[in-house]
Design a protein around this motif. Structure first.
Motif, PDB file in Angstrom:
ATOM      1  N   ASP A  40       0.833  -1.095   0.064  1.00 55.02           N
ATOM      2  CA  ASP A  40       0.106  -0.060   0.110  1.00 55.02           C
ATOM      3  C   ASP A  40       0.834   1.252   0.065  1.00 55.02           C
ATOM      4  N   GLU A  41       0.933   1.851  -1.248  1.00 54.31           N
ATOM      5  CA  GLU A  41       1.717   3.055  -1.369  1.00 54.31           C
ATOM      6  C   GLU A  41       1.043   4.351  -0.969  1.00 54.31           C
ATOM      7  N   GLY A  42      -0.327   4.255  -0.626  1.00 52.80           N
ATOM      8  CA  GLY A  42      -0.948   5.628  -0.303  1.00 52.80           C
ATOM      9  C   GLY A  42      -1.229   6.045  -1.642  1.00 52.80           C
ATOM     10  N   ARG A  43      -1.565   7.481  -1.396  1.00 55.49           N
ATOM     11  CA  ARG A  43      -2.093   8.328  -2.908  1.00 55.49           C
ATOM     12  C   ARG A  43      -3.230   7.749  -3.383  1.00 55.49           C
ATOM     13  N   HIS A  44      -4.298   7.421  -2.676  1.00 55.52           N
ATOM     14  CA  HIS A  44      -5.554   6.924  -3.134  1.00 55.52           C
ATOM     15  C   HIS A  44      -6.511   7.999  -3.109  1.00 55.52           C
ATOM     16  N   VAL A  45      -7.537   7.926  -3.756  1.00 53.41           N
ATOM     17  CA  VAL A  45      -8.581   8.940  -3.966  1.00 53.41           C
ATOM     18  C   VAL A  45     -10.091   8.582  -3.590  1.00 53.41           C
ATOM     19  N   PHE A  46     -10.570   9.125  -2.526  1.00 49.74           N
ATOM     20  CA  PHE A  46     -11.715   8.788  -2.136  1.00 49.74           C
ATOM     21  C   PHE A  46     -12.931   9.843  -2.473  1.00 49.74           C
ATOM     22  N   VAL A  47     -14.013   9.716  -3.197  1.00 44.59           N
ATOM     23  CA  VAL A  47     -14.759  10.522  -3.581  1.00 44.59           C
ATOM     24  C   VAL A  47     -16.259  10.470  -2.383  1.00 44.59           C
ATOM     25  N   ASP A 142     -11.507   1.634  14.404  1.00 44.16           N
ATOM     26  CA  ASP A 142     -10.284   1.382  15.111  1.00 44.16           C
ATOM     27  C   ASP A 142      -9.065   1.170  14.224  1.00 44.16           C
ATOM     28  N   ARG A 143      -7.963   0.714  14.646  1.00 42.78           N
ATOM     29  CA  ARG A 143      -6.680   0.595  13.786  1.00 42.78           C
ATOM     30  C   ARG A 143      -6.953  -0.627  13.248  1.00 42.78           C
ATOM     31  N   GLU A 144      -7.541  -1.843  13.594  1.00 46.56           N
ATOM     32  CA  GLU A 144      -7.410  -3.146  13.108  1.00 46.56           C
ATOM     33  C   GLU A 144      -8.515  -2.946  12.077  1.00 46.56           C
ATOM     34  N   GLN A 145      -9.516  -2.143  12.268  1.00 49.78           N
ATOM     35  CA  GLN A 145     -10.506  -2.107  11.062  1.00 49.78           C
ATOM     36  C   GLN A 145      -9.947  -1.411   9.803  1.00 49.78           C
ATOM     37  N   ILE A 146      -9.116  -0.269  10.119  1.00 51.13           N
ATOM     38  CA  ILE A 146      -8.488   0.655   9.071  1.00 51.13           C
ATOM     39  C   ILE A 146      -7.382  -0.416   8.393  1.00 51.13           C
ATOM     40  N   LEU A 176     -15.033  10.061   7.792  1.00 51.44           N
ATOM     41  CA  LEU A 176     -13.970  10.896   7.160  1.00 51.44           C
ATOM     42  C   LEU A 176     -12.836  11.625   8.037  1.00 51.44           C
ATOM     43  N   PRO A 177     -13.050  12.047   9.334  1.00 52.15           N
ATOM     44  CA  PRO A 177     -11.993  12.378   9.853  1.00 52.15           C
ATOM     45  C   PRO A 177     -11.098  11.375  10.437  1.00 52.15           C
ATOM     46  N   ALA A 178     -11.560  10.318  10.793  1.00 51.23           N
ATOM     47  CA  ALA A 178     -10.528   9.212  11.292  1.00 51.23           C
ATOM     48  C   ALA A 178      -9.731   8.677   9.781  1.00 51.23           C
ATOM     49  N   LEU A 179     -10.450   8.539   8.497  1.00 49.44           N
ATOM     50  CA  LEU A 179      -9.740   8.029   7.587  1.00 49.44           C
ATOM     51  C   LEU A 179      -8.484   9.008   7.049  1.00 49.44           C
ATOM     52  N   ALA A 180      -8.940  10.448   7.194  1.00 50.65           N
ATOM     53  CA  ALA A 180      -8.238  11.351   6.603  1.00 50.65           C
ATOM     54  C   ALA A 180      -6.870  11.620   7.259  1.00 50.65           C
ATOM     55  N   LYS A 181      -6.991  11.288   8.822  1.00 46.91           N
ATOM     56  CA  LYS A 181      -5.699  11.142   9.526  1.00 46.91           C
ATOM     57  C   LYS A 181      -5.066   9.988   9.255  1.00 46.91           C
ATOM     58  N   ALA A 182      -5.689   8.975   9.197  1.00 45.83           N
ATOM     59  CA  ALA A 182      -5.038   7.627   8.985  1.00 45.83           C
ATOM     60  C   ALA A 182      -4.331   7.259   7.959  1.00 45.83           C
ATOM     61  N   MET A 183      -4.829   8.164   6.834  1.00 47.00           N
ATOM     62  CA  MET A 183      -4.332   8.096   5.536  1.00 47.00           C
ATOM     63  C   MET A 183      -3.985   9.348   4.901  1.00 47.00           C
ATOM     64  N   PRO A 184      -2.780   9.944   5.313  1.00 45.53           N
ATOM     65  CA  PRO A 184      -2.372  11.236   4.927  1.00 45.53           C
ATOM     66  C   PRO A 184      -2.141  11.550   3.612  1.00 45.53           C
ATOM     67  N   ASP A 185      -1.609  10.469   2.932  1.00 44.87           N
ATOM     68  CA  ASP A 185      -1.173  10.467   1.771  1.00 44.87           C
ATOM     69  C   ASP A 185      -2.327  10.281   0.722  1.00 44.87           C
ATOM     70  N   SER A 186      -3.337  10.263   1.052  1.00 40.86           N
ATOM     71  CA  SER A 186      -4.484   9.967   0.157  1.00 40.86           C
ATOM     72  C   SER A 186      -5.463  11.283   0.086  1.00 40.86           C
ATOM     73  N   THR A 187      -6.120  11.222  -0.674  1.00 36.04           N
ATOM     74  CA  THR A 187      -7.043  12.643  -0.947  1.00 36.04           C
ATOM     75  C   THR A 187      -8.372  12.201  -0.857  1.00 36.04           C
ATOM     76  N   PHE A 188      -9.310  12.864  -0.112  1.00 40.36           N
ATOM     77  CA  PHE A 188     -10.486  12.499  -0.091  1.00 40.36           C
ATOM     78  C   PHE A 188     -11.534  13.835  -0.680  1.00 40.36           C
ATOM     79  N   ILE A 189     -12.083  13.877  -1.732  1.00 41.38           N
ATOM     80  CA  ILE A 189     -12.903  14.694  -2.388  1.00 41.38           C
ATOM     81  C   ILE A 189     -14.409  14.697  -2.014  1.00 41.38           C
ATOM     82  N   VAL A 190     -14.713  16.045  -1.597  1.00 42.74           N
ATOM     83  CA  VAL A 190     -16.411  16.135  -1.297  1.00 42.74           C
ATOM     84  C   VAL A 190     -16.890  17.089  -2.378  1.00 42.74           C
TER      85      VAL A 190
END
Length: 340
Positions: A40-47, A142-146, A176-190
């Motif tokens: 998992d290299e990150g840089r994913h995109v979530f709409v 939680d961490r395990e679910q992520i 959104l807050p939990a995943l944005a924090k856990a996946m800082p290299d990814s982008t969440f578009i709203v």
């Protein structure tokens, strides 16, 4: 869904009708394929956003870049085992005929079309944490679910031969807050839409799905889709009281206000949460190239994004209109801060 055969309906029941079976199927998939999946290299995109905000079309435009792997209709109903299902099923070998989806909004899909399917993971492994009888509540995985969700992402990337993942999932705003924090290299578009038109669009879809048949209702629940219709369960933050009649535009505008208050908080707290005006994507020639640059993809000419129709709303309670307008202006400010 109405034209599914008896065998197709049975397969959906087997794959999606039991959380225990879902976990078992996913465990088999991981045991067989996870070691071969790319890191998992990150840089994913979530709409993500409220339904009817333009999330699907935006996701499809991004997917058209060819840079991302996504779950598609070919992965149904075994979305938690995309590689195993690919081995045993002929689905997805050909895209097949395009057909307008059930929403009646002109969006045509085939077997290769990406769709909002990864909510199945959250429902199976964490449904009790956020799905209530009358609402969906904020979810702090939680961490395990992520980590488990990241495993699913890797499995999809293995199946698609890509290194970046793209998802569209409206329920994602609940976590959104939990995943944005856990996946800082990814982008969440709203994507954000004019509130009055948005409320009327939600009302129209609610009416469209209000009398859905039994299988369609099960299908929507299996995928975690409770945005409108017979299976509607509103998003609700904190201890807010949910009142009003879903048959009225006031109800949907109140739900718009509640959701976008939370989205503003998330965007202010996390730099990787981007507010994007849906109408701006169609009307501002600079916005799509700016967004594409943020995502690291080529800004190919837009294929599907178009100006969203304005829907005339009957008289809405003035206080709701005022609150929604103020929030919409604040969302516009956040978008300008992100894109200039």
């Amino acid at each position: 869904m109405a034209d599914y055969s008896a065998l197709e309906k049975l397969l959906h029941h087997l794959a999606l009708g039991s959380a225990m079976r879902g976990e078992m199927i996913h465990d088999i998939e991981k045991g067989m394929f996870l070691k071969a999946a790319p890191p998992d290299e990150g840089r994913h995109v979530f709409v993500c956003g409220l339904a009817r905000a333009g999330t699907t079309i935006l996701m499809r435009e991004i997917h058209g870049s060819g840079a991302f792997g996504s779950l598609t209709y070919a992965d149904m109903p075994f979305v938690l085992a995309p590689n195993l299902w690919k081995k045993v099923s002929a689905r997805g070998a050909q895209a097949g005929e395009k057909k307008e989806r059930a929403h009646g909004d002109g969006i045509a899909v085939d077997q290769h079309s990406p769709e909002a399917l990864d909510e199945v993971y959250w429902r199976v492994f964490a449904g009790k944490d956020y799905i209530r009888k009358d609402r969906l509540t904020p979810h702090k995985p939680d961490r395990e679910q992520i980590a488990g969700y990241c495993d699913l992402i890797r499995l999809v990337l293995l199946r698609t031969g890509k290194t970046r993942y793209l998802s569209k999932n409206n329920n994602m705003i609940l976590r959104l807050p939990a995943l944005a924090k856990a996946m800082p290299d990814s982008t969440f578009i709203v994507p954000v839409r004019d509130p009055a038109s948005h409320a009327m669009s939600l009302l129209a879809q609610h009416r469209r799905f209000a009398d859905a048949d039994a299988f369609t209702q099960k299908y929507m629940q299996w995928l975690g889709h409770h945005e409108f219709g017979a299976t509607h369960r509103p998003f609700a933050w904190g201890s807010e009281e949910i009142s009003g009649d879903p048959a009225t535009p006031d109800y949907w505008l109140a739900r718009w206000i509640s959701a976008h208050r939370a989205l503003i908080e998330a965007a202010r707290a996390h730099d990787n949460v981007l507010i994007v005006p849906s109408d701006g994507l169609a009307g501002d020639p600079a916005l799509w190239p700016a967004l594409a640059a943020r995502l690291g993809i080529a800004a190919k000419p837009l294929q599907e994004i178009r100006a969203m129709p304005e829907r005339a709303a009957p008289q809405i309670e003035p206080d709701l209109t005022k609150k929604a307008a103020a929030l919409f202006a604040e969302l516009g400010d956040l978008s300008r801060m992100a894109f200039g």
